[in-house]
Design a protein around this motif. Structure first.
Motif, mmCIF file in Angstrom:
data_model
loop_
_atom_site.group_PDB
_atom_site.id
_atom_site.type_symbol
_atom_site.label_atom_id
_atom_site.label_comp_id
_atom_site.label_asym_id
_atom_site.label_seq_id
_atom_site.Cartn_x
_atom_site.Cartn_y
_atom_site.Cartn_z
ATOM 1 N N LYS A 1 -2.293 3.336 -6.648
ATOM 2 C CA LYS A 1 -3.694 3.721 -6.483
ATOM 3 C C LYS A 1 -4.326 3.038 -5.275
ATOM 4 N N GLU A 2 -4.012 1.760 -5.077
ATOM 5 C CA GLU A 2 -4.670 0.985 -4.025
ATOM 6 C C GLU A 2 -3.928 1.030 -2.694
ATOM 7 N N HIS A 3 -2.598 1.211 -2.734
ATOM 8 C CA HIS A 3 -1.813 1.093 -1.503
ATOM 9 C C HIS A 3 -0.947 2.310 -1.191
ATOM 10 N N GLY A 4 -0.996 3.326 -2.055
ATOM 11 C CA GLY A 4 -0.238 4.538 -1.786
ATOM 12 C C GLY A 4 1.154 4.511 -2.395
ATOM 13 N N PRO A 5 1.908 5.610 -2.241
ATOM 14 C CA PRO A 5 3.223 5.735 -2.891
ATOM 15 C C PRO A 5 4.271 4.820 -2.272
ATOM 16 N N LEU A 6 5.322 4.576 -3.038
ATOM 17 C CA LEU A 6 6.481 3.825 -2.542
ATOM 18 C C LEU A 6 7.479 4.834 -1.989
ATOM 19 N N THR A 7 7.695 4.805 -0.698
ATOM 20 C CA THR A 7 8.586 5.769 -0.054
ATOM 21 C C THR A 7 9.786 5.047 0.541
ATOM 22 N N GLY A 8 10.786 5.835 0.936
ATOM 23 C CA GLY A 8 11.970 5.275 1.581
ATOM 24 C C GLY A 8 12.676 4.262 0.709
ATOM 25 N N ALA A 9 13.055 3.135 1.298
ATOM 26 C CA ALA A 9 13.813 2.104 0.585
ATOM 27 C C ALA A 9 13.028 1.520 -0.585
ATOM 28 N N ALA A 10 11.685 1.412 -0.429
ATOM 29 C CA ALA A 10 10.874 0.862 -1.517
ATOM 30 C C ALA A 10 10.942 1.758 -2.749
ATOM 31 N N GLY A 11 10.884 3.076 -2.541
ATOM 32 C CA GLY A 11 10.989 4.005 -3.666
ATOM 33 C C GLY A 11 12.338 3.929 -4.346
ATOM 34 N N GLU A 12 13.397 3.831 -3.561
ATOM 35 C CA GLU A 12 14.735 3.740 -4.140
ATOM 36 C C GLU A 12 14.921 2.416 -4.872
ATOM 37 N N SER A 13 14.372 1.339 -4.344
ATOM 38 C CA SER A 13 14.454 0.053 -5.032
ATOM 39 C C SER A 13 13.727 0.092 -6.371
ATOM 40 N N LEU A 14 12.569 0.736 -6.380
ATOM 41 C CA LEU A 14 11.848 0.885 -7.637
ATOM 42 C C LEU A 14 12.684 1.664 -8.644
ATOM 43 N N ALA A 15 13.250 2.784 -8.211
ATOM 44 C CA ALA A 15 14.024 3.643 -9.113
ATOM 45 C C ALA A 15 15.200 2.892 -9.724
ATOM 46 N N VAL A 16 15.947 2.173 -8.915
ATOM 47 C CA VAL A 16 17.112 1.470 -9.442
ATOM 48 C C VAL A 16 16.687 0.282 -10.286
ATOM 49 N N GLY A 17 15.608 -0.398 -9.903
ATOM 50 C CA GLY A 17 15.151 -1.549 -10.673
ATOM 51 C C GLY A 17 14.725 -1.164 -12.081
ATOM 52 N N VAL A 18 13.967 -0.085 -12.212
ATOM 53 C CA VAL A 18 13.540 0.365 -13.536
ATOM 54 C C VAL A 18 14.746 0.867 -14.336
ATOM 55 N N ALA A 19 15.695 1.534 -13.676
ATOM 56 C CA ALA A 19 16.902 1.987 -14.375
ATOM 57 C C ALA A 19 17.716 0.799 -14.893
ATOM 58 N N VAL A 20 17.815 -0.259 -14.107
ATOM 59 C CA VAL A 20 18.524 -1.467 -14.540
ATOM 60 C C VAL A 20 17.828 -2.071 -15.758
ATOM 61 N N ALA A 21 16.489 -2.115 -15.729
ATOM 62 C CA ALA A 21 15.747 -2.654 -16.874
ATOM 63 C C ALA A 21 16.000 -1.823 -18.122
#
Length: 543
Positions: A111-131
């Motif tokens: 909301k405050e800083h915009g979407p996570l794109t590129g490497a940040a988006g992929e890091s988020l995806a794998v991090g949540v999947a690992v959790a």
């Protein structure tokens, strides 16, 4: 370095604990279905403690489920989660300690800083999947994965509030008849009561879609305002994946399959994102999500007297942190703290001194000091508990469009109040008749306590504990309230006289679709014969 607004920390009231076991309680972070959440300092540093409500501690069935879920949560590996550190489950008071995780939640960051794109988006995806892999390996299904339950810590995303909320399922379903979950993130099978790990995979797809979309950042591919709309969308419509990170789109689509058996498992998500044979533990040790972090929280010395209100020294650093325990009953988060002084509005839009009993307020009969709801005849307004109704609303008859940011003030005489809450409401329902869509009550009790309550559908939730008003005068209480609706949030704050008592920011405001309405509210115990008097009501525009 990106700086973030710090969470609101409410000062301890007389009813709050100062110590729980070996933990020194510093301030209140929120309230949920099981109890209150506190920020505290322990032997290893800052922690979050959830103090269980006393009535639940005496419920054998709740305690059986709660102990089972705490035991299961303790088995979850620390990879990308906020682990349970300690608990007192046998002696009153009951409490649960989790690791304190510095960083914003995912929803607020987008909301405050915009979407996570590129490497940040992929890091988020794998991090949540690992959790999720760690959670599922412990035999737990999260059941309410959403952006608000993902914290962006310096060591990557952390998934919080897993398993513990299951202990409340039976009680909340029985009491409210409402389904557990968040519209827009619920798998189709959850609507029929089927719960298995595949539901979390569906939620993973919604979370990653919402976090990485450049066309609709922060919106789930199945965005919905209520359970009925959510059910229709997941059963009848296709997900909106426009703008979702291209490298993740196909995997997100697979996770959103209507058939649970067609979705990948958490381990398969990790393998597809990181390559075959990659160990989740190794990913967790090396994962970083560079979105920027601020300063850490500094607690006052142990000898310092407990503050009477919010702990401002806990909210001075940008990005001071977010509690690692999800709030079950209400998703309430803090934004930048208000200054303690009452805002100075540039212009007054509406004033009422109740001297004219034809000015448009509801009047149940002839003006008198004993009327159930109406003008008193001596320049005041009154509401009282009667034989048919122990609560009353009185909407200000303003013939104008009210502002999104407003300051409402009223003088109250509570000398005839008994077992009664009295004050101001801010309402954002579709029509004046649908008050239960969404409203906030900012109330004062005759014993000198104040609180903020959220009304949403059939659910009434205390957003604050009962907070003592310093220098309280029953016969002359000046209540001033800020109600401010922004994009995806509503902020409410309450002053008694010149003292800021409480403030909250609510991000669960999908039902806030109507024009602002403000007015008076009272609720008393049955047969209490309670009565409150009101005078000098005003609505002002805030900049």
């Amino acid at each position: 370095m990106t700086s973030y607004a710090s969470p609101t920390v409410v000062g301890l009231s007389d009813q709050d604990p100062r110590e729980l076991g070996e933990y020194r309680v510093a301030g209140r972070l929120g309230d949920g279905g099981m109890g209150s959440v506190y920020l505290a300092e322990g032997p290893t540093g800052l922690v979050a403690i959830k103090l269980i409500k006393p009535h639940l501690a005496h419920d054998p069935e709740f305690m059986r489920r709660f102990r089972r879920e705490v035991a299961a949560a303790r088995k979850v590996s620390r990879w990308c989660t906020a682990p349970v550190l300690d608990a007192q489950l046998d002696d009153a008071p009951l409490w649960l300690v989790t690791e304190y995780v510095p960083g914003l939640d995912l929803g607020r960051h987008v909301k405050e800083h915009g979407p996570l794109t590129g490497a940040a988006g992929e890091s988020l995806a794998v991090g949540v999947a690992v959790a999720l892999a760690a959670i599922h390996q412990a035999g737990i299904v999260h059941r309410d994965l959403k952006p608000g339950n993902v914290l962006l810590s310096p060591l990557g995303p952390r998934v919080i509030d897993f398993g513990i909320s299951r202990a409340l399922d039976t009680e909340q379903t029985t009491r409210s008849g409402q389904m557990m979950g968040t519209p827009g993130y619920m798998a189709p099978e959850l609507f029929s009561g089927q719960v298995d790990p595949a539901a979390d995979i569906f939620a993973w797809g919604c979370v990653v879609g919402a976090a990485t979309s450049t066309t609709a950042p922060g919106r789930s591919p199945f965005a919905a305002d209520n359970m009925m709309q959510a059910f229709h969308r997941v059963m009848q419509e296709e997900p909106d994946l426009d703008g979702v990170e291209p490298a993740l789109r196909d995997l997100v689509r697979a996770a959103l399959a209507r058939d649970p058996a067609a979705r990948p498992t958490a381990e398969e998500l990790v393998a597809k994102l990181s390559g075959p044979g990659t160990e989740a533990a190794e990913i967790a040790r090396t994962l970083r999500l560079r979105v920027g972090y601020g300063e850490t929280v500094a607690l006052p010395p142990a000898s310092a007297a407990p503050p009477s209100r919010r702990l401002r020294d806990l909210a001075t650093g940008a990005g001071a942190g977010v509690v690692a325990v999800g709030l079950v009953a209400a998703a309430v988060a803090g934004i930048q703290a208000l200054p303690p002084a009452v805002p100075k509005p540039p212009d007054v839009l509406y004033e009422e001194d109740f001297g004219n009993d034809k000015s448009g307020w509801y009047n149940s009969g002839s003006s008198s000091l004993t009327t159930d709801r109406g003008y008193t005849g001596d320049g005041r307004y009154t509401m009282a508990e009667d034989y048919s109704n122990n609560s009353h609303w009185a909407t200000a008859p303003v013939n104008a469009v009210l502002p999104e940011q407003a300051l409402i003030s009223v003088k109250m005489d509570l000398s005839q109040s008994k077992d009664s809450w009295n004050g101001v409401f801010c309402e954002y329902s579709k029509t004046d008749e649908d008050k239960d869509d969404l409203a906030y009550l900012l109330e004062v009790r005759e014993n000198g306590y104040a609180k903020i309550v959220k009304v949403a559908g059939t659910g009434w939730t205390d957003l604050t504990p009962d907070l003592r008003i310093p220098g309280f005068d029953q016969k002359n209480t000046l209540l001033r309230v800020e109600c401010a609706r922004g994009s995806g949030e509503v902020r409410v704050a309450l002053w008694a006289g010149e003292e800021l008592i409480a403030e909250r920011v609510d991000h669960e405001v999908a039902a806030a679709t109507g024009p602002p309405r403000f007015g008076l509210y009272m609720e008393a115990g049955k047969d209490s014969k309670s009565r409150a008097f009101y005078d000098d009501f005003a609505i002002s525009r805030l900049p």
